[in-house]
Scaffold this motif. Structure first.
Motif, PDB file in Angstrom:
ATOM      1  N   LEU A 279     -27.767 -21.772  -3.943  1.00  0.00           N
ATOM      2  CA  LEU A 279     -28.756 -22.825  -3.721  1.00  0.00           C
ATOM      3  C   LEU A 279     -28.107 -24.190  -3.590  1.00  0.00           C
ATOM      4  O   LEU A 279     -28.634 -25.069  -2.888  1.00  0.00           O
ATOM      5  N   TRP A 283     -29.971 -24.124   0.893  1.00  0.00           N
ATOM      6  CA  TRP A 283     -31.294 -24.092   0.273  1.00  0.00           C
ATOM      7  C   TRP A 283     -32.154 -22.991   0.861  1.00  0.00           C
ATOM      8  O   TRP A 283     -32.187 -22.773   2.070  1.00  0.00           O
ATOM      9  N   GLU A 285     -36.183 -21.427   0.108  1.00  0.00           N
ATOM     10  CA  GLU A 285     -37.421 -21.622  -0.647  1.00  0.00           C
ATOM     11  C   GLU A 285     -37.749 -20.412  -1.509  1.00  0.00           C
ATOM     12  O   GLU A 285     -38.139 -20.539  -2.673  1.00  0.00           O
ATOM     13  N   ALA A 288     -35.438 -20.227  -4.453  1.00  0.00           N
ATOM     14  CA  ALA A 288     -35.773 -21.267  -5.421  1.00  0.00           C
ATOM     15  C   ALA A 288     -36.974 -20.856  -6.270  1.00  0.00           C
ATOM     16  O   ALA A 288     -37.049 -21.170  -7.462  1.00  0.00           O
ATOM     17  N   TRP A 309     -32.353 -30.554  -8.063  1.00  0.00           N
ATOM     18  CA  TRP A 309     -32.751 -29.965  -6.778  1.00  0.00           C
ATOM     19  C   TRP A 309     -34.080 -30.553  -6.308  1.00  0.00           C
ATOM     20  O   TRP A 309     -34.289 -30.775  -5.123  1.00  0.00           O
ATOM     21  N   HIS A 313     -35.558 -31.912  -2.832  1.00  0.00           N
ATOM     22  CA  HIS A 313     -36.614 -31.112  -2.193  1.00  0.00           C
ATOM     23  C   HIS A 313     -37.928 -31.310  -2.964  1.00  0.00           C
ATOM     24  O   HIS A 313     -38.404 -30.406  -3.648  1.00  0.00           O
ATOM     25  N   SER A 316     -40.924 -28.737  -2.576  1.00  0.00           N
ATOM     26  CA  SER A 316     -40.626 -27.307  -2.695  1.00  0.00           C
ATOM     27  C   SER A 316     -41.596 -26.649  -3.667  1.00  0.00           C
ATOM     28  O   SER A 316     -41.519 -26.862  -4.885  1.00  0.00           O
TER      29      SER A 316
END
Length: 423
Positions: A279, A283, A285, A288, A309, A313, A316
């Motif tokens: 990550l 990146w 999704e 994550a 992070w 983002h 996210s």
């Protein structure tokens, strides 16, 4: 090279002819043929020439007699090819009945029967006529299309989730070495839980060049994901992931399979580090969203890393869910609810499950029950309902009696309720 051999053959024939002519010029020979009082006298050279001429005339005569039959046969073959093409076109357009008729007519020609019957079986299967598909497959097998029968039947069995039967059919077939059969073997082995054996088939499949470029990469990715997903323990899954080529260890889809397997086995503590490294570099999704459900060795550090992070983002949804779950495990209930509230713009089943877990930890079972009901509604394709906090009866508001100027009781302006909407 072919021209050289042709010239060499002409030279040899010329030499042989010159030698024969010289041999016959010394003594031309004598041939006498008698039949019913008739006699024919000639030299050997003339007799040979007449024999050759007679054979040539006989050959031409046979050709002329066979010409109508050959023309009729060629016409039938041409019509059969046209019907096969017509059936393929109709099948592509979804005209199942028209395609079925075209393939059935093409199958009347013996040379085109195996191909036409196999295409008819595929067409019937696509149309949902399984009985007709089986009947066509049986005819194709009896017509000599053994390898095609095996491939089409395996496709049908794999489509129905019957991987064991498909694998048994491939094992018993002599056509198991064809490129398409190798590909089907890979899928069958994955289906029976033997993805590690499927990986052994990949070198032969690469040599066959059936798949190239992105298609081959996608198949290799699918095999690697299956190998990890079929691991018996979290440690085994991690070892299998570490044994993959470097390019695949950087693949987010394979990393997602690793994380999911670790979470499913509740043995994901050793998987947090490679997921964090991936990550940081690339990146993803979905990855994550799984990070917060891994068993991190140092949860507080994991929260700080996830918050860094989030700065990069901020929208996210998966990262907000992960932070909500990480904070809940550390009993940071206020922060957990804040992160989950921010994720409400992208409502999902996982979001409501996280809310339910949070409210169970806080002892608010009424809200937890409503959150689980919302998760169930979303799984059915329905819309969620507002979550309400239920007040105990002791906290019910007391309504004082109000009277008008004439002393008559008045109704309250707003109805009282035990519920209030949760935002």
């Amino acid at each position: 090279m072919r021209t050289f051999w042709s010239l060499l053959a002409l030279v040899a024939l010329s030499v042989l002819g010159a030698f024969g002519w010289h041999w016959l010029s010394v003594d031309p020979g004598y041939v006498l043929i008698t039949l019913h009082g008739w006699a024919l006298e000639t030299s050997l050279a003339v007799a040979l020439a007449l024999a050759v001429l007679a054979l040539a005339l006989l050959y031409v005569l046979i050709k002329l007699l066979r010409y109508p039959f050959r023309r009729w046969r060629r016409r039938r073959q041409r019509k059969a090819r046209e019907r096969v093409l017509e059936g393929i076109q109709a099948s592509i357009e979804g005209r199942w009945e028209r395609a079925d008729r075209a393939f059935a007519k093409a199958a009347r020609e013996r040379e085109h029967a195996p191909t036409a019957l196999l295409l008819a079986a595929q067409n019937a299967h696509a149309a949902g006529a399984n009985e007709s598909a089986l009947r066509y497959l049986d005819k194709a097998r009896r017509a000599g299309a053994e390898s095609g029968f095996v491939i089409v039947e395996c496709q049908r069995l794999l489509g129905e989730g019957r991987a064991e039967e498909a694998l048994a059919l491939l094992d018993s077939s002599t056509a198991a070495g064809s490129p398409r059969a190798l590909e089907l073997r890979v899928f069958a082995l994955i289906g029976v839980g033997r993805a590690d054996d499927a990986q052994l088939v990949l070198p032969s499949l690469r040599k066959s060049q059936l798949r190239e470029g992105e298609s081959l990469i996608e198949l290799e990715r699918e095999v690697s994901m299956a190998i990890i997903s079929q691991a018996d323990s979290g440690e085994q899954a991690l070892l299998r992931w570490q044994a993959l080529p470097k390019a695949q260890r950087r693949d987010p889809a394979i990393a997602v399979a690793l994380a999911r397997r670790g979470i499913a086995l509740a043995q994901s503590q050793s998987m947090a580090d490679p997921i964090e490294d991936l990550l940081d570099k690339q990146w993803n999704e979905e990855l994550a969203g799984l990070y917060g459900f891994l068993q991190a060795r140092e949860p507080r550090k994991a929260i700080k890393r996830a918050e860094r992070w989030l700065e990069a983002h901020p929208l996210s949804h998966g990262l907000l869910l992960s932070l909500g779950e990480l904070c809940r495990r550390e009993q940071l209930w206020g922060k957990s609810q804040d992160f989950l509230n921010r994720a409400r713009d992208h409502e999902s089943i996982a979001l409501w499950e996280c809310f339910a877990a949070l409210w169970i930890d806080r002892g608010d079972h009424a809200r937890a029950q409503q959150a689980l009901q919302n998760a169930l509604r979303l799984s059915r394709g329905e819309s969620s309902q507002p979550v309400r906090a239920l007040l105990p009866a002791a906290q019910e508001a007391v309504v004082l009696e109000q009277r008008g100027s004439m002393g008559m009781p008045l109704l309250p302006k707003e109805p009282t309720s035990r519920e209030f909407r949760w935002d």
